[in-house]
Design an enzyme around this catalytic site. Sequence first.
Site, PDB file in Angstrom:
ATOM      1  N   ASP A  11     -22.578 -14.719  21.044  1.00 11.66           N
ATOM      2  CA  ASP A  11     -23.723 -15.502  21.474  1.00 11.66           C
ATOM      3  C   ASP A  11     -24.780 -14.483  21.900  1.00 11.66           C
ATOM      4  O   ASP A  11     -24.469 -13.312  22.153  1.00 11.66           O
ATOM      5  CB  ASP A  11     -23.319 -16.406  22.644  1.00 11.66           C
ATOM      6  CG  ASP A  11     -24.475 -17.234  23.161  1.00 11.66           C
ATOM      7  OD1 ASP A  11     -25.245 -17.749  22.337  1.00 11.66           O
ATOM      8  OD2 ASP A  11     -24.605 -17.362  24.388  1.00 11.66           O
ATOM      9  N   LEU A  12     -26.015 -14.911  21.986  1.00 15.40           N
ATOM     10  CA  LEU A  12     -27.096 -13.974  22.315  1.00 15.40           C
ATOM     11  C   LEU A  12     -27.518 -14.071  23.775  1.00 15.40           C
ATOM     12  O   LEU A  12     -27.320 -13.143  24.559  1.00 15.40           O
ATOM     13  CB  LEU A  12     -28.297 -14.250  21.398  1.00 15.40           C
ATOM     14  CG  LEU A  12     -29.522 -13.354  21.582  1.00 15.40           C
ATOM     15  CD1 LEU A  12     -29.169 -11.889  21.329  1.00 15.40           C
ATOM     16  CD2 LEU A  12     -30.645 -13.807  20.652  1.00 15.40           C
ATOM     17  N   ASP A  13     -28.077 -15.217  24.144  1.00 17.11           N
ATOM     18  CA  ASP A  13     -28.613 -15.395  25.494  1.00 17.11           C
ATOM     19  C   ASP A  13     -27.500 -15.358  26.534  1.00 17.11           C
ATOM     20  O   ASP A  13     -26.567 -16.149  26.477  1.00 17.11           O
ATOM     21  CB  ASP A  13     -29.343 -16.729  25.606  1.00 17.11           C
ATOM     22  CG  ASP A  13     -30.503 -16.841  24.621  1.00 17.11           C
ATOM     23  OD1 ASP A  13     -30.884 -15.807  24.053  1.00 17.11           O
ATOM     24  OD2 ASP A  13     -31.005 -17.961  24.420  1.00 17.11           O
ATOM     25  N   THR A  19     -32.122 -13.769  28.321  1.00 18.01           N
ATOM     26  CA  THR A  19     -33.337 -14.547  28.082  1.00 18.01           C
ATOM     27  C   THR A  19     -33.325 -15.840  28.892  1.00 18.01           C
ATOM     28  O   THR A  19     -34.282 -16.607  28.839  1.00 18.01           O
ATOM     29  CB  THR A  19     -33.502 -14.880  26.593  1.00 18.01           C
ATOM     30  OG1 THR A  19     -32.314 -15.534  26.143  1.00 18.01           O
ATOM     31  CG2 THR A  19     -33.732 -13.614  25.775  1.00 18.01           C
ATOM     32  N   LYS A  47     -27.430 -24.084  29.044  1.00 22.30           N
ATOM     33  CA  LYS A  47     -26.930 -22.902  28.330  1.00 22.30           C
ATOM     34  C   LYS A  47     -26.188 -23.318  27.064  1.00 22.30           C
ATOM     35  O   LYS A  47     -25.294 -24.158  27.108  1.00 22.30           O
ATOM     36  CB  LYS A  47     -26.005 -22.072  29.229  1.00 22.30           C
ATOM     37  CG  LYS A  47     -26.746 -21.257  30.280  1.00 22.30           C
ATOM     38  CD  LYS A  47     -25.790 -20.340  31.025  1.00 22.30           C
ATOM     39  CE  LYS A  47     -26.529 -19.428  31.983  1.00 22.30           C
ATOM     40  NZ  LYS A  47     -25.601 -18.522  32.712  1.00 22.30           N
ATOM     41  N   SER A 116     -25.714 -18.110  17.679  1.00 22.65           N
ATOM     42  CA  SER A 116     -26.589 -18.512  18.771  1.00 22.65           C
ATOM     43  C   SER A 116     -27.335 -19.798  18.463  1.00 22.65           C
ATOM     44  O   SER A 116     -27.677 -20.068  17.310  1.00 22.65           O
ATOM     45  CB  SER A 116     -27.615 -17.391  19.038  1.00 22.65           C
ATOM     46  OG  SER A 116     -28.617 -17.805  19.932  1.00 22.65           O
ATOM     47  N   ALA A 117     -27.614 -20.567  19.507  1.00 16.36           N
ATOM     48  CA  ALA A 117     -28.414 -21.781  19.357  1.00 16.36           C
ATOM     49  C   ALA A 117     -29.900 -21.459  19.253  1.00 16.36           C
ATOM     50  O   ALA A 117     -30.696 -22.300  18.847  1.00 16.36           O
ATOM     51  CB  ALA A 117     -28.178 -22.714  20.539  1.00 16.36           C
ATOM     52  N   LYS A 147     -23.783 -26.375  19.630  1.00 14.58           N
ATOM     53  CA  LYS A 147     -22.572 -26.304  20.429  1.00 14.58           C
ATOM     54  C   LYS A 147     -22.554 -27.469  21.403  1.00 14.58           C
ATOM     55  O   LYS A 147     -23.612 -27.848  21.900  1.00 14.58           O
ATOM     56  CB  LYS A 147     -22.538 -24.969  21.203  1.00 14.58           C
ATOM     57  CG  LYS A 147     -22.670 -23.731  20.311  1.00 14.58           C
ATOM     58  CD  LYS A 147     -22.954 -22.486  21.140  1.00 14.58           C
ATOM     59  CE  LYS A 147     -23.278 -21.298  20.273  1.00 14.58           C
ATOM     60  NZ  LYS A 147     -23.677 -20.114  21.056  1.00 14.58           N
ATOM     61  N   GLU A 171     -18.972 -15.612  24.698  1.00 16.80           N
ATOM     62  CA  GLU A 171     -19.802 -16.732  25.140  1.00 16.80           C
ATOM     63  C   GLU A 171     -19.984 -16.753  26.661  1.00 16.80           C
ATOM     64  O   GLU A 171     -19.087 -16.391  27.400  1.00 16.80           O
ATOM     65  CB  GLU A 171     -19.166 -18.063  24.717  1.00 16.80           C
ATOM     66  CG  GLU A 171     -19.703 -18.650  23.442  1.00 16.80           C
ATOM     67  CD  GLU A 171     -21.123 -19.201  23.597  1.00 16.80           C
ATOM     68  OE1 GLU A 171     -21.636 -19.267  24.737  1.00 16.80           O
ATOM     69  OE2 GLU A 171     -21.709 -19.571  22.567  1.00 16.80           O
ATOM     70  N   ASP A 172     -21.157 -17.219  27.086  1.00 17.87           N
ATOM     71  CA  ASP A 172     -21.404 -17.354  28.527  1.00 17.87           C
ATOM     72  C   ASP A 172     -21.610 -18.803  28.935  1.00 17.87           C
ATOM     73  O   ASP A 172     -21.913 -19.074  30.100  1.00 17.87           O
ATOM     74  CB  ASP A 172     -22.637 -16.543  28.935  1.00 17.87           C
ATOM     75  CG  ASP A 172     -23.936 -17.200  28.481  1.00 17.87           C
ATOM     76  OD1 ASP A 172     -23.968 -17.725  27.340  1.00 17.87           O
ATOM     77  OD2 ASP A 172     -24.907 -17.206  29.252  1.00 17.87           O
TER      78      ASP A 172
END
Length: 223
Positions: A11-13, A19, A47, A116-117, A147, A171-172
């Site tokens: 995942d990115l953020d 971000t 998130k 990522s979303a 997600k 994932e966070d």
Amino acid sequence: MKDTTIACIFDLDGVLVDTAVYHYQAWKKLANSLGFDFSHAQNEQLKGVNRMRSLDKILDWGGIVKSQEEKEELAALKNTWYVDMISRMSASEVLPGSLELLQDLHDRDIKIALGSASKNSGLILERTNLTHFFDAIVDGNAVTTSKPDPEVFVKGAELLNAAAEDCIVFEDASAGIEAAIAAHMAVVGVGEAANLPGADLFIKDLTGVTVQQLIDLVAKKKG
């Protein structure tokens, strides 16, 4: 050294870069413009959730009803503010341990995908100098469901030509954890364990994570 036993999907953020603060600021600005406030606690619930679903939640919290056309205009306005903010990002905003782990995986020829979303992942990766690490990018522009639907991770594995059981997701967000579980992949929860039920491993950030640790995690998951 070549190792093809695992593939990694990030995942990115909140995992590689932070971000979330910019999402929060942009959503808060939008909420304030509509006459109500928006809290950090509420932001946590967004998130891993795509833009339109996030907007629906925020409008519900504010007790506001909008037409589909109006919602699309609001979402576009929020995104304009958000893109302006992330356009000023730099490599200094990469989260601790991220660069080292990506480099280690890259050096070992282990395939890496983004899952990522975000619809702005390309800009974020470019601004933080991370683009070259990824063999595949699956983001909000490439999927039709967000997600906790597993589509983003399933597509990532397909693009990496990797079996689900060989993939590790980082994932966070609880929605992302659910998506990884639904995709039958091992999942590393980045953040507070209490917020990430179901993860196979919990870490504060990517600092100190080793390739061998990840290989062992997949082997253990396979039983």
